[in-house]
Design a protein around this motif. Structure first.
Motif, short mmCIF file in Angstrom:
data_model
loop_
_atom_site.label_atom_id
_atom_site.label_comp_id
_atom_site.label_asym_id
_atom_site.label_seq_id
_atom_site.Cartn_x
_atom_site.Cartn_y
_atom_site.Cartn_z
N MET A 1 -1.85 11.80 3.58
CA MET A 1 -1.37 10.66 2.82
C MET A 1 -2.50 10.13 1.94
N GLU A 2 -2.17 9.87 0.72
CA GLU A 2 -3.15 9.33 -0.23
C GLU A 2 -3.31 7.83 -0.01
N ARG A 3 -4.57 7.39 0.08
CA ARG A 3 -4.87 5.97 0.27
C ARG A 3 -5.84 5.52 -0.82
N THR A 4 -5.42 4.52 -1.58
CA THR A 4 -6.28 3.99 -2.64
C THR A 4 -6.49 2.50 -2.41
N ILE A 5 -7.74 2.09 -2.48
CA ILE A 5 -8.10 0.68 -2.36
C ILE A 5 -8.38 0.16 -3.76
N TYR A 6 -7.66 -0.89 -4.15
CA TYR A 6 -7.88 -1.56 -5.43
C TYR A 6 -8.65 -2.84 -5.12
N PHE A 7 -9.73 -3.06 -5.83
CA PHE A 7 -10.60 -4.20 -5.55
C PHE A 7 -11.00 -4.89 -6.84
N ASP A 8 -11.45 -6.12 -6.71
CA ASP A 8 -11.93 -6.91 -7.84
C ASP A 8 -13.28 -6.34 -8.26
N ASN A 64 3.68 2.81 -0.02
CA ASN A 64 3.59 1.47 0.54
C ASN A 64 2.36 0.73 0.00
N TRP A 65 2.54 -0.57 -0.22
CA TRP A 65 1.48 -1.41 -0.77
C TRP A 65 1.20 -2.56 0.18
N TYR A 66 -0.09 -2.87 0.39
CA TYR A 66 -0.50 -3.96 1.27
C TYR A 66 -1.58 -4.76 0.57
N SER A 67 -1.61 -6.06 0.83
CA SER A 67 -2.64 -6.89 0.22
C SER A 67 -3.23 -7.83 1.27
N ARG A 68 -4.33 -8.45 0.88
CA ARG A 68 -5.04 -9.44 1.67
C ARG A 68 -5.37 -8.94 3.07
N SER A 69 -5.07 -9.74 4.09
CA SER A 69 -5.49 -9.38 5.45
C SER A 69 -4.80 -8.13 5.96
N THR A 70 -3.57 -7.91 5.56
CA THR A 70 -2.87 -6.70 6.01
C THR A 70 -3.59 -5.46 5.47
#
Length: 98
Positions: A1-8, A64-70
């Motif tokens: 599964m591809e996992r990408t982290i988007y960050f500031d 699936n998309w998750y943000s913040r603490s999740t």
């Protein structure tokens, strides 16, 4: 599964977090992209997430998309060491975690 982290990409704390994850991602399961990049903006827009809230971490796992603490807890679950134990906090309601 591809996992990408988007960050500031302009936040020093976020950049430090990326370095923290890179050091503990021994299986290299994560890719990274700045929320300010064209790829990041397009990804947020296509996911239906707000494109103006750039002070958060967003994790994409497949469709699936998750943000913040999740997102943070799901990231911790993939890291080496004792960090996956933090995922137990997922039982805490999101409005408290965030």
């Amino acid at each position: 599964m591809e996992r990408t982290i988007y960050f500031d990409g302009v936040c020093n704390l976020c950049s430090s977090s990326v370095q923290f994850i890179l050091q503990r991602d021994k299986n290299e399961v994560f890719r990274f992209a700045s929320l300010q990049s064209a790829h990041g903006a397009n990804a947020l827009q296509s996911s239906g997430l707000p494109t103006h809230d750039l002070q958060s971490v967003v994790l994409q796992e497949g469709d699936n998309w998750y943000s913040r603490s999740t997102a943070a807890l799901r990231i911790a679950r993939q890291l080496n060491g004792a960090w996956p134990l933090l995922y137990g906090f997922i039982v805490v309601p999101k409005f408290i975690r965030d």
